[in-house]
Design a protein around this motif. Structure first.
Motif, mmCIF file in Angstrom:
data_model
loop_
_atom_site.group_PDB
_atom_site.id
_atom_site.type_symbol
_atom_site.label_atom_id
_atom_site.label_comp_id
_atom_site.label_asym_id
_atom_site.label_seq_id
_atom_site.Cartn_x
_atom_site.Cartn_y
_atom_site.Cartn_z
ATOM 1 N N ARG A 88 42.949 33.244 35.643
ATOM 2 C CA ARG A 88 43.008 33.202 34.186
ATOM 3 C C ARG A 88 42.287 34.420 33.616
ATOM 4 O O ARG A 88 41.489 35.058 34.285
ATOM 5 C CB ARG A 88 42.345 31.929 33.647
ATOM 6 N N GLY A 89 42.567 34.741 32.361
ATOM 7 C CA GLY A 89 41.886 35.865 31.736
ATOM 8 C C GLY A 89 42.480 36.200 30.398
ATOM 9 O O GLY A 89 42.825 35.321 29.601
ATOM 10 N N ILE A 90 42.624 37.498 30.150
ATOM 11 C CA ILE A 90 43.198 37.988 28.905
ATOM 12 C C ILE A 90 44.650 38.376 29.175
ATOM 13 O O ILE A 90 45.064 38.479 30.339
ATOM 14 C CB ILE A 90 42.403 39.199 28.373
ATOM 15 N N PRO A 91 45.437 38.604 28.142
ATOM 16 C CA PRO A 91 46.816 39.043 28.378
ATOM 17 C C PRO A 91 46.854 40.281 29.277
ATOM 18 O O PRO A 91 46.076 41.220 29.096
ATOM 19 C CB PRO A 91 47.320 39.352 26.957
ATOM 20 N N ASP A 92 47.715 40.237 30.244
ATOM 21 C CA ASP A 92 47.961 41.338 31.193
ATOM 22 C C ASP A 92 46.947 41.426 32.323
ATOM 23 O O ASP A 92 47.161 42.176 33.279
ATOM 24 C CB ASP A 92 48.018 42.703 30.498
ATOM 25 N N PHE A 93 45.833 40.698 32.227
ATOM 26 C CA PHE A 93 44.800 40.803 33.271
ATOM 27 C C PHE A 93 44.179 39.439 33.522
ATOM 28 O O PHE A 93 43.633 38.817 32.619
ATOM 29 C CB PHE A 93 43.714 41.794 32.856
ATOM 30 N N VAL A 94 44.255 38.969 34.783
ATOM 31 C CA VAL A 94 43.707 37.659 35.133
ATOM 32 C C VAL A 94 42.790 37.797 36.349
ATOM 33 O O VAL A 94 42.910 38.748 37.136
ATOM 34 C CB VAL A 94 44.827 36.640 35.425
ATOM 35 N N PHE A 95 41.891 36.834 36.500
ATOM 36 C CA PHE A 95 40.910 36.938 37.580
ATOM 37 C C PHE A 95 40.346 35.570 37.937
ATOM 38 O O PHE A 95 40.495 34.592 37.216
ATOM 39 C CB PHE A 95 39.765 37.869 37.174
ATOM 40 N N GLY A 96 39.645 35.541 39.062
ATOM 41 C CA GLY A 96 38.889 34.364 39.489
ATOM 42 C C GLY A 96 37.725 34.843 40.334
ATOM 43 O O GLY A 96 37.835 35.848 41.053
ATOM 44 N N THR A 97 36.591 34.137 40.268
ATOM 45 C CA THR A 97 35.377 34.592 40.960
ATOM 46 C C THR A 97 34.603 33.414 41.532
ATOM 47 O O THR A 97 34.413 32.396 40.852
ATOM 48 C CB THR A 97 34.453 35.373 39.997
ATOM 49 N N ALA A 98 34.160 33.574 42.778
ATOM 50 C CA ALA A 98 33.190 32.660 43.386
ATOM 51 C C ALA A 98 31.858 33.400 43.437
ATOM 52 O O ALA A 98 31.770 34.466 44.052
ATOM 53 C CB ALA A 98 33.636 32.255 44.781
ATOM 54 N N GLN A 99 30.849 32.849 42.784
ATOM 55 C CA GLN A 99 29.574 33.534 42.613
ATOM 56 C C GLN A 99 28.481 32.869 43.440
ATOM 57 O O GLN A 99 28.310 31.644 43.404
ATOM 58 C CB GLN A 99 29.177 33.532 41.136
#
Length: 276
Positions: A88-99
């Motif tokens: 998920r993210g902003i239009p045109d750019f999505v991401f996911g992170t394990a911190q």
């Protein structure tokens, strides 16, 4: 105090042996901050990594985008999977992170060199059309942040390349999709440099970009990114396995011992040669 049980002419040999033993101990000394292959029962397959201690998914990340999986581990039975369809993210750019939060203060411990290693892979269509970074449409990354948000990253791209990213892209080397690669960030908060390696080969060394950088390692992250305007993120999955974070002894201490041991060895050989 060294007590010799050999005749005097063997004193250098005894001292050399002692120094080499000290070198081995010094080289191995350090503090393991985290080490895991994400196996049961500590990690439960089929569930988000969020809340499986000590991992969290930070704000902006859909927890379902980072799960523990029993498919395609590097070793053992489980790994962490970045799920492209849940980025998920902003239009045109999505991401996911394990911190992995750490907040490790190197000034308090006197261990300024941090080694961060993991096995990563990216699965999905190859986006290489011969345009280099312009084809970097999806990626997985091993990342680290200092207390002042100074950033370190080594990425595997959908164009079949690996890149170093700090405040800009640096270095590049082939890294085929669909297989694991060993990534390492070696951050020296004493000398102010970061060294980046892929599969045991050093890609390059860069000075830390922030002039008065923090001496606190805030966290380590496994992230997945996609330009959703260029590719369908659901066609990609990333994995991380065998993550380790270790605080190492300052390198000069080991080098000094090794140099002294080498000098004594040469001196000992010369004495033997002259006595013949």
């Amino acid at each position: 105090m060294i007590i010799s049980v050999f005749p005097r002419r063997h004193g250098s040999r005894v001292l050399l042996t002692t120094l080499l033993s000290l070198f081995a101990a010094t080289s191995a000394r350090g503090e393991i901050l985290f080490s895991s292959g994400f196996e049961a029962p500590s990690f439960v397959s089929g569930r988000t990594i969020n809340g499986q201690t000590p991992f969290v998914t930070p704000p902006g990340t859909l927890p379902a985008s980072m799960i523990v999986t029993n498919t395609l581990p590097f070793a053992g039975n489980q790994a962490v999977q970045g799920v492209g369809s849940d980025l998920r993210g902003i239009p045109d750019f999505v991401f996911g992170t394990a911190q992995l939060p750490l907040n490790y203060n190197v000034l308090a411990t006197g261990l300024p060199r941090i080694s961060i290693e993991a096995q990563l892979r990216l699965d999905g269509p190859n986006t290489n059309t011969g345009n280099g970074l312009a084809d970097n449409d999806a990626s997985v990354a091993l990342e680290a942040n200092l207390g002042d948000s100074t950033y370190f990253s080594l990425q595997l791209s959908s164009n079949g390349m690996a890149y170093v990213f700090t405040d800009s892209y640096n270095f590049a080397t082939p890294a085929p999709l669909g297989q694991y690669h060993r990534l390492q960030l070696l951050i020296d908060l004493g000398s102010g440099v970061g060294t980046y390696s892929l599969n045991g080969a050093v890609l390059g060394t860069l000075p830390i970009s922030t002039p008065s950088y923090s001496r606190i390692l805030a966290d380590v992250r496994f992230s997945m990114y996609a330009l959703s305007s260029q590719v369908d993120p659901s066609n990609y999955n990333g994995r991380m396995d065998d993550l380790s974070v270790t605080a190492l002894v300052p390198e000069p201490a080991s080098s000094t011992l090794l140099g002294l041991g080498t000098l004594l060895f040469v001196r000992h050989r010369r004495r033997l040669a002259s006595s013949r």
